[in-house]
Design an enzyme around this catalytic site. Structure first.
Site, PDB file in Angstrom:
ATOM      1  N   ASP A 133       0.802  -1.214   0.000  1.00  0.00           N
ATOM      2  CA  ASP A 133       0.000   0.000   0.000  1.00  0.00           C
ATOM      3  C   ASP A 133       0.840   1.271   0.000  1.00  0.00           C
ATOM      4  O   ASP A 133       0.295   2.372   0.052  1.00  0.00           O
ATOM      5  CB  ASP A 133      -0.925   0.032   1.218  1.00  0.00           C
ATOM      6  CG  ASP A 133      -1.821  -1.192   1.308  1.00  0.00           C
ATOM      7  OD1 ASP A 133      -2.075  -1.799   0.262  1.00  0.00           O
ATOM      8  OD2 ASP A 133      -2.256  -1.541   2.421  1.00  0.00           O
ATOM      9  N   LYS A 173     -15.352  -2.639   0.771  1.00  0.00           N
ATOM     10  CA  LYS A 173     -14.518  -2.969  -0.377  1.00  0.00           C
ATOM     11  C   LYS A 173     -15.480  -3.390  -1.483  1.00  0.00           C
ATOM     12  O   LYS A 173     -16.128  -4.430  -1.383  1.00  0.00           O
ATOM     13  CB  LYS A 173     -13.551  -4.101  -0.017  1.00  0.00           C
ATOM     14  CG  LYS A 173     -12.553  -3.711   1.069  1.00  0.00           C
ATOM     15  CD  LYS A 173     -11.740  -4.909   1.540  1.00  0.00           C
ATOM     16  CE  LYS A 173     -10.693  -4.504   2.565  1.00  0.00           C
ATOM     17  NZ  LYS A 173      -9.977  -5.674   3.134  1.00  0.00           N
ATOM     18  N   ASP A 202     -13.918  -5.529   9.075  1.00  0.00           N
ATOM     19  CA  ASP A 202     -13.441  -5.840   7.725  1.00  0.00           C
ATOM     20  C   ASP A 202     -13.725  -7.316   7.461  1.00  0.00           C
ATOM     21  O   ASP A 202     -14.775  -7.668   6.939  1.00  0.00           O
ATOM     22  CB  ASP A 202     -11.950  -5.517   7.611  1.00  0.00           C
ATOM     23  CG  ASP A 202     -11.374  -5.878   6.236  1.00  0.00           C
ATOM     24  OD1 ASP A 202     -12.160  -6.149   5.308  1.00  0.00           O
ATOM     25  OD2 ASP A 202     -10.136  -5.881   6.086  1.00  0.00           O
TER      26      ASP A 202
END
EC number: 4.2.1.11
Length: 474
Positions: A252, A386, A361
């Site tokens: 990332d 997402k 998540d």
């Protein structure tokens, strides 16, 4: 059919006359161009062609890109993919042929778009997003997109969304806001990755990311300035303390110094914030990704250190105590996936303390049924969305509504395997989520999202609103 019959059937004579009259009234210096553009607007838009191809994401792993054509232009979209995928999210269609891209090719998904999906959608109006997405879901008929593949469906869905915005002659974020019933686009606080660990980096740090949130900025442009300056100060600090190898970056774009404890990482970031002069204006967030180091019912924070792994297991209660202490000692305002994907008990216990935002998540996987359970049981208080975990734009909008109705925070998130597509930037603004997670201010596929947000803020001008201190209350 004769020319006259064609003109009569499509009422073109009248439309041409209207276009000429409009050009005369406008006193245009280029009447041919004016009439051409006027005629384009007079013809309803329709999908005329859909073409998919295999491209590579930011990790060199294949993904799907789609060009969707209407009678007014071509609109392109590509989809991301995560380093780890869960059993509760929509399924990607991969080839599984070990001799090519280690089984990760997407030629099957490409073929599905070019044959099945394309045939079903030709002629549809791109403005009608929900009808397009429903048509694809009707083709698939499975709950987790296993028949067509979420990667195939999402690429088409996003491309159609871009085409719909173009047909309405509005910015993409405005079209998304219209689809969701929102009227107040909001620029989100960026959760900027500064230190990478977990599966995203080759160091010994168990947690996946340490992020900074410039909540004290007055606008998004200033937020990015604060984030970038802090990032560069952090690089200098790591260089001083860990040497040049510590400045390598993870998936990332966050730095990956060879540290082994969360405290070491937070100390480095806090010092960088202080050096940058933003103490009090920049908060901290942690993506623990605890599922990756949960062994049975215990957590191994040394799972990446071969000589120490298995010697220091922590119970769920130990982890709650650790997070509580971290929030007291550091300006941590958000912790993502603090426990295993199926550890509802300890996630709920930690959330009940009311110490910080607790983000689901792996626990949720953007799955409406798991979100509903978490809302009912008060398990967490924020959703990490997402888009590729749900598979279509319409479903993404619905799960955001679901979370917002429960007064949760919502974070629009990138994936570790990204492309230069900036769709999630417009999605975050259009849905007014107040938070976006798009990685470090490093690597082009991450900056594509942040740069698009800068453009959106510039376009909105005086009407631009930055979520800032109200990052959870949008």
């Amino acid at each position: 059919m004769s020319v006259q019959e064609y003109l009569d059937k499509h009422m073109l004579s009248r439309k041409i006359e209207d276009a000429v009259n409009a050009a005369v009234r406008a006193k245009t210096p280029d009447p041919v161009l004016f009439i051409s553009n006027h005629m384009k607007k007079a013809v309803p838009s329709a999908i005329t062609k859909i073409k998919a191809r295999q491209i590579l994401d930011s990790r060199g792993i294949p993904t799907v890109e789609v060009d969707l054509y209407t009678n007014k232009g071509m609109y392109r979209a590509s989809v991301p993919s995560g380093a780890s995928t869960g059993m509760y999210e929509a399924v990607e269609m991969r080839d599984g042929e070990k001799g090519k891209y280690l089984g990760k090719g997407v030629s099957k998904a490409v073929k599905i778009v070019n044959e099945k999906i394309s045939e079903a959608l030709i002629g549809m109006d791109p403005v009608l997003q929900s009808q397009i997405d429903q048509a694809m879901m009707g083709l698939d008929k499975t709950e987790n997109k296993a028949e067509l593949g979420a990667n195939a469906m999402l690429a088409v869905s996003i491309a159609a969304c871009k085409a719909g915005a173009a047909e309405k002659e509005v910015p993409l974020y405005k079209h998304i806001a219209d689809l969701s019933g929102k009227s107040n686009p909001i620029l989100p606080v960026p959760a900027i990755t500064v230190i990478s660990g977990g599966k995203h980096a080759g160091n010994n740090l168990a947690v996946q990311e340490i992020m900074i949130l410039p909540v004290g900025a007055s606008n998004f442009e200033e937020a990015m300035q604060m984030g970038c300056e802090t990032y560069h100060h952090l690089k200098a600090i790591i260089l001083e303390k860990n040497g040049s190898n510590g400045c390598n970056v993870g998936d990332d774009g966050g730095f990956a110094p060879n540290i082994s404890s969360i405290e070491e990482g937070l100390d480095l970031v806090r010092e960088a914030i202080d050096r940058a002069g933003y103490t009090g204006r920049v908060k901290l967030a942690i993506d623990v990704a605890a599922t990756d180091f949960c062994m049975g019912k215990k957590y191994d924070l040394d799972f990446k250190a071969p000589n120490k792994s298995g010697q220091n297991f922590k119970t769920g209660e130990d982890m709650v105590e650790m997070y509580t202490q971290l929030c007291k000692e550091y300006p941590v305002v958000s912790i993502e996936q603090p426990f295993d994907k199926d550890d509802w008990e300890h996630t709920k216990l930690f959330t009940s303390l009311g110490i910080c935002q607790v983000v689901g998540d792996d626990l949720l996987m953007s799955n409406p049924k798991r979100i509903e359970r978490a809302i009912h049981e008060s398990t967490c208080n924020a959703l990490l969305l997402k888009v590729n975990q749900v598979g279509t734009v319409t479903e993404a909008i619905e799960v955001v509504k679901q979370a917002k109705t429960a007064h949760w925070g919502v974070i629009i998130s990138h994936r570790s395997g990204e492309t230069e597509d900036s769709f999630i930037a417009d999605l975050a603004v259009g849905l007014a989520t107040g938070q976006i997670k798009a990685g470090a201010p490093c690597r082009g596929e991450r900056l594509a999202k942040y740069n698009q947000l800068l453009r959106i803020e510039e376009e909105l001008g005086a009407e631009a609103t930055y979520s800032g201190e109200n990052w959870r209350q949008q």
